[in-house]
Design a protein around this motif. Structure first.
Motif, PDB file in Angstrom:
ATOM      1  N   VAL A 143       0.848  -1.296  -0.098  1.00 46.77           N
ATOM      2  CA  VAL A 143      -0.325   0.101  -0.038  1.00 46.77           C
ATOM      3  C   VAL A 143       1.074   1.237   0.157  1.00 46.77           C
ATOM      4  N   LEU A 144       1.549   1.485   0.449  1.00 50.23           N
ATOM      5  CA  LEU A 144       2.755   2.255   0.774  1.00 50.23           C
ATOM      6  C   LEU A 144       3.352   2.542  -0.261  1.00 50.23           C
ATOM      7  N   ALA A 145       3.729   2.197  -0.630  1.00 50.26           N
ATOM      8  CA  ALA A 145       4.747   1.747  -2.786  1.00 50.26           C
ATOM      9  C   ALA A 145       3.850   2.587  -3.240  1.00 50.26           C
ATOM     10  N   LEU A 146       2.059   1.864  -3.419  1.00 45.91           N
ATOM     11  CA  LEU A 146       1.192   2.221  -4.616  1.00 45.91           C
ATOM     12  C   LEU A 146       1.139   3.421  -4.274  1.00 45.91           C
ATOM     13  N   ALA A 147       1.081   4.319  -3.052  1.00 45.29           N
ATOM     14  CA  ALA A 147       0.390   5.393  -2.150  1.00 45.29           C
ATOM     15  C   ALA A 147       1.731   6.097  -2.670  1.00 45.29           C
ATOM     16  N   GLY A 148       2.892   5.327  -2.897  1.00 46.59           N
ATOM     17  CA  GLY A 148       4.673   7.000  -3.153  1.00 46.59           C
ATOM     18  C   GLY A 148       4.378   6.889  -5.344  1.00 46.59           C
ATOM     19  N   LYS A 149       3.704   6.391  -5.495  1.00 43.11           N
ATOM     20  CA  LYS A 149       3.420   6.261  -7.181  1.00 43.11           C
ATOM     21  C   LYS A 149       2.760   7.775  -7.423  1.00 43.11           C
ATOM     22  N   PRO A 150       3.624   8.342  -8.412  1.00 45.49           N
ATOM     23  CA  PRO A 150       3.569   9.303  -8.814  1.00 45.49           C
ATOM     24  C   PRO A 150       2.350   9.992  -9.517  1.00 45.49           C
ATOM     25  N   LEU A 151       1.002  10.646  -9.851  1.00 38.48           N
ATOM     26  CA  LEU A 151       0.364  10.589 -10.362  1.00 38.48           C
ATOM     27  C   LEU A 151       0.291  11.520 -11.784  1.00 38.48           C
ATOM     28  N   VAL A 152       1.258  11.928 -12.186  1.00 40.80           N
ATOM     29  CA  VAL A 152       1.539  11.964 -13.634  1.00 40.80           C
ATOM     30  C   VAL A 152       2.951  11.949 -14.057  1.00 40.80           C
ATOM     31  N   GLY A 153       3.598  10.316 -14.461  1.00 42.69           N
ATOM     32  CA  GLY A 153       4.847  10.808 -14.842  1.00 42.69           C
ATOM     33  C   GLY A 153       4.968   8.912 -16.110  1.00 42.69           C
ATOM     34  N   GLU A 154       6.082   8.405 -16.809  1.00 41.09           N
ATOM     35  CA  GLU A 154       6.184   7.812 -17.097  1.00 41.09           C
ATOM     36  C   GLU A 154       5.566   6.101 -16.905  1.00 41.09           C
ATOM     37  N   GLU A 155       5.786   6.399 -15.196  1.00 39.31           N
ATOM     38  CA  GLU A 155       5.708   5.681 -14.207  1.00 39.31           C
ATOM     39  C   GLU A 155       4.407   5.589 -13.241  1.00 39.31           C
ATOM     40  N   GLY A 156       3.950   7.074 -13.324  1.00 39.11           N
ATOM     41  CA  GLY A 156       2.613   7.154 -13.007  1.00 39.11           C
ATOM     42  C   GLY A 156       0.968   6.308 -13.261  1.00 39.11           C
ATOM     43  N   VAL A 157       0.614   7.120 -12.376  1.00 39.30           N
ATOM     44  CA  VAL A 157      -1.025   6.922 -12.669  1.00 39.30           C
ATOM     45  C   VAL A 157      -1.159   7.338 -13.937  1.00 39.30           C
ATOM     46  N   ILE A 158      -1.194   8.502 -14.113  1.00 41.64           N
ATOM     47  CA  ILE A 158      -1.384   8.846 -15.381  1.00 41.64           C
ATOM     48  C   ILE A 158      -0.368   8.820 -16.995  1.00 41.64           C
ATOM     49  N   HIS A 159       0.310   8.902 -17.432  1.00 47.47           N
ATOM     50  CA  HIS A 159       1.330   9.156 -18.407  1.00 47.47           C
ATOM     51  C   HIS A 159       0.831  10.468 -18.496  1.00 47.47           C
ATOM     52  N   PRO A 160       2.645  10.929 -19.216  1.00 50.27           N
ATOM     53  CA  PRO A 160       2.226  12.653 -19.616  1.00 50.27           C
ATOM     54  C   PRO A 160       1.696  12.768 -20.813  1.00 50.27           C
ATOM     55  N   ASP A 161       2.046  11.508 -21.384  1.00 47.17           N
ATOM     56  CA  ASP A 161       1.572  11.466 -22.870  1.00 47.17           C
ATOM     57  C   ASP A 161      -0.770  11.873 -22.905  1.00 47.17           C
ATOM     58  N   VAL A 162      -0.713  11.196 -22.208  1.00 43.01           N
ATOM     59  CA  VAL A 162      -2.350  11.100 -22.056  1.00 43.01           C
ATOM     60  C   VAL A 162      -2.386  12.713 -21.956  1.00 43.01           C
ATOM     61  N   LEU A 163      -1.693  13.132 -20.901  1.00 44.11           N
ATOM     62  CA  LEU A 163      -2.157  14.446 -20.000  1.00 44.11           C
ATOM     63  C   LEU A 163      -2.334  15.679 -21.279  1.00 44.11           C
ATOM     64  N   TRP A 164      -1.090  15.260 -21.892  1.00 39.39           N
ATOM     65  CA  TRP A 164      -0.897  16.209 -22.713  1.00 39.39           C
ATOM     66  C   TRP A 164      -1.444  16.317 -24.406  1.00 39.39           C
ATOM     67  N   SER A 165      -1.636  15.611 -24.262  1.00 36.47           N
ATOM     68  CA  SER A 165      -2.889  15.233 -25.643  1.00 36.47           C
ATOM     69  C   SER A 165      -4.209  15.643 -25.693  1.00 36.47           C
ATOM     70  N   CYS A 166      -5.004  16.305 -24.309  1.00 38.39           N
ATOM     71  CA  CYS A 166      -5.901  17.082 -24.518  1.00 38.39           C
ATOM     72  C   CYS A 166      -6.638  18.119 -25.265  1.00 38.39           C
ATOM     73  N   THR A 167      -7.306  18.590 -26.278  1.00 40.86           N
ATOM     74  CA  THR A 167      -7.213  18.925 -26.411  1.00 40.86           C
ATOM     75  C   THR A 167      -8.174  20.567 -26.081  1.00 40.86           C
ATOM     76  N   ASN A 168      -8.582  20.098 -24.923  1.00 41.38           N
ATOM     77  CA  ASN A 168      -9.763  20.536 -24.439  1.00 41.38           C
ATOM     78  C   ASN A 168     -11.058  21.509 -24.742  1.00 41.38           C
ATOM     79  N   CYS A 169     -11.547  19.942 -25.975  1.00 43.11           N
ATOM     80  CA  CYS A 169     -12.447  20.521 -26.467  1.00 43.11           C
ATOM     81  C   CYS A 169     -13.816  20.610 -26.074  1.00 43.11           C
ATOM     82  N   GLY A 170     -14.374  20.022 -24.837  1.00 43.99           N
ATOM     83  CA  GLY A 170     -15.056  19.618 -23.965  1.00 43.99           C
ATOM     84  C   GLY A 170     -15.688  18.369 -24.470  1.00 43.99           C
ATOM     85  N   ALA A 171     -16.247  17.574 -25.587  1.00 47.33           N
ATOM     86  CA  ALA A 171     -16.461  16.583 -26.068  1.00 47.33           C
ATOM     87  C   ALA A 171     -17.145  15.484 -24.359  1.00 47.33           C
TER      88      ALA A 171
END
Ligand code: SF4
Ligand code: SF4
Length: 361
Positions: A143-171
């Protein structure tokens, strides 16, 4: 009688099993969906980006303290209560994903998975989230290892490519049947990446620098904003003089025409600007422009998560508009329109903003 008893016991059994399944599956949305819809932003989550909040109040950049204030979402604990409610409410229907232009052009972003990955992470580290500081030290190592996982990052919960692919179109927000507000999640994570981690695509860095130094994304000189006006005045057939406001708007001026960076500087968009100016002229609308005094509304900075730069540009524009005595604005650019009409009021800029299509209609 026997059949009745068996039926009754089965009925109770099925209900009890279902109660357990509900809280451990997507069926949780049966209870949370009405609340999520009730607490969704009104009129909806597509117009203004929410202001940055820290410790329960709107963040004031002049007084912000990097040690105590929260700048966006760097870890799952920084998610707002509405964000958590979004996680539990997703019905996994996939409507957001099927409408997302990023997903449909083979980018790694699925708005559905963006919500579900965060939800699964929140559930996985629930013992950590619910424990006190002292209790956390005694939690199991996984549980502690998982809690230390970064939210955004190559090894994180959300990959940076995912975060920066959004155009904010709102669809996605528009399509979601239970009012999940994906853009709020994306912007919040971007804010932390940009302002705290300085972690963003290199192309964005150039653009942000140009916005800061020159007030437009391409970094060209302010004087270039007046070129379309000169072109319109010097054309051989039907030349048109456009009023450039230097200090105060004249008493009989009806609208300030907000041209926008692309409208003033980009060749294809300049054609639209000139056509709109000509139509306003033919319709007899008394209008003027700010010319070189206009700067980017700050929309690209805000959508990238650079709230500080957005604040700077927005305050500068609001000051220019107020000093000139502008009350009504007509805009062609949808980004400028949204920022001026829906986001500037957050900083005290109150103007009546119409889109050129509304005014011409
Ligand atoms: S706002 Fe972003 S996540 Fe949502 S549909 Fe548009 S590109 Fe996809
Ligand atoms: S549209 Fe809404 S409920 Fe459906 S998968 Fe997307 S986020 Fe979940």
């Amino acid at each position: 009688e026997v059949l009745e008893k068996v039926g009754l016991l089965l009925h109770i059994g099925v209900m009890l099993v279902f109660l357990v399944i509900v809280v451990n599956s997507k069926h949780l949305h049966i209870f949370t969906a009405p609340l999520n819809v009730m607490f969704s932003r009104r009129p909806d989550g597509l117009g203004a980006v929410p202001e940055m909040r820290s410790n329960g109040k709107v963040l004031d950049f002049e007084e912000a303290d990097p040690d105590t204030d929260v700048f966006g979402r760097g870890k799952i604990e920084d998610t707002t209560w509405k964000g958590f409610l979004d996680f539990y409410t997703c019905t996994e229907c996939g409507r957001c994903q099927s409408q997302c232009p990023a997903w449909n052009t083979d980018k790694p972003l699925s708005p559905k998975m963006l919500i579900l990955d965060q939800r699964d992470h929140a559930f996985a580290i629930a013992p950590y989230l619910l424990a006190s500081e002292e209790e956390r030290a005694n939690l199991p190592e996984d549980v502690l290892a998982l809690a230390g996982k970064p939210l955004v990052g190559e090894e994180g919960v959300i990959h940076p490519d995912v975060l920066w692919s959004c155009t904010n179109c709102g669809a996605c927000v528009e399509q979601c049947p239970v009012d999940i507000e994906h853009i709020d999640h994306i912007i919040d994570m971007r804010r932390y990446q940009v302002m705290i981690e300085s972690n963003f695509p290199s192309e964005a860095g150039v653009m942000l620098k140009n916005l800061e130094n020159k007030g437009n994304p391409w970094g060209v000189s302010e004087s270039k904003r007046a070129e379309w006006i000169e072109e319109l005045a010097s054309r051989p057939v039907d030349p048109i003089e456009v009023l450039v406001i230097d200090e105060k708007v004249p008493d009989d001026l009806e609208y300030l025409f907000w041209v926008g960076c692309a409208g003033a500087l980009e060749d294809r968009a300049k054609k639209t600007t000139k056509a709109v100016a000509e139509l306003l002229h033919i319709a007899g609308v008394k209008f003027g422009v700010l010319g070189p005094m206009e700067a980017c509304t700050g929309d690209p900075a805000r959508r990238l998560g650079m709230e500080f730069l957005f604040n700077m540009l927005a305050q500068q524009n609001i000051e220019t508009l107020n000093e000139a005595g502008v009350k009504k604005i007509v805009a062609t650019c949808p980004h400028c329109f949204n920022t001026l009409a829906n986001e500037y009021p957050q900083l005290g800029g109150m103007f009546e903003v119409v889109h050129h299509t509304q005014l011409l209609a």
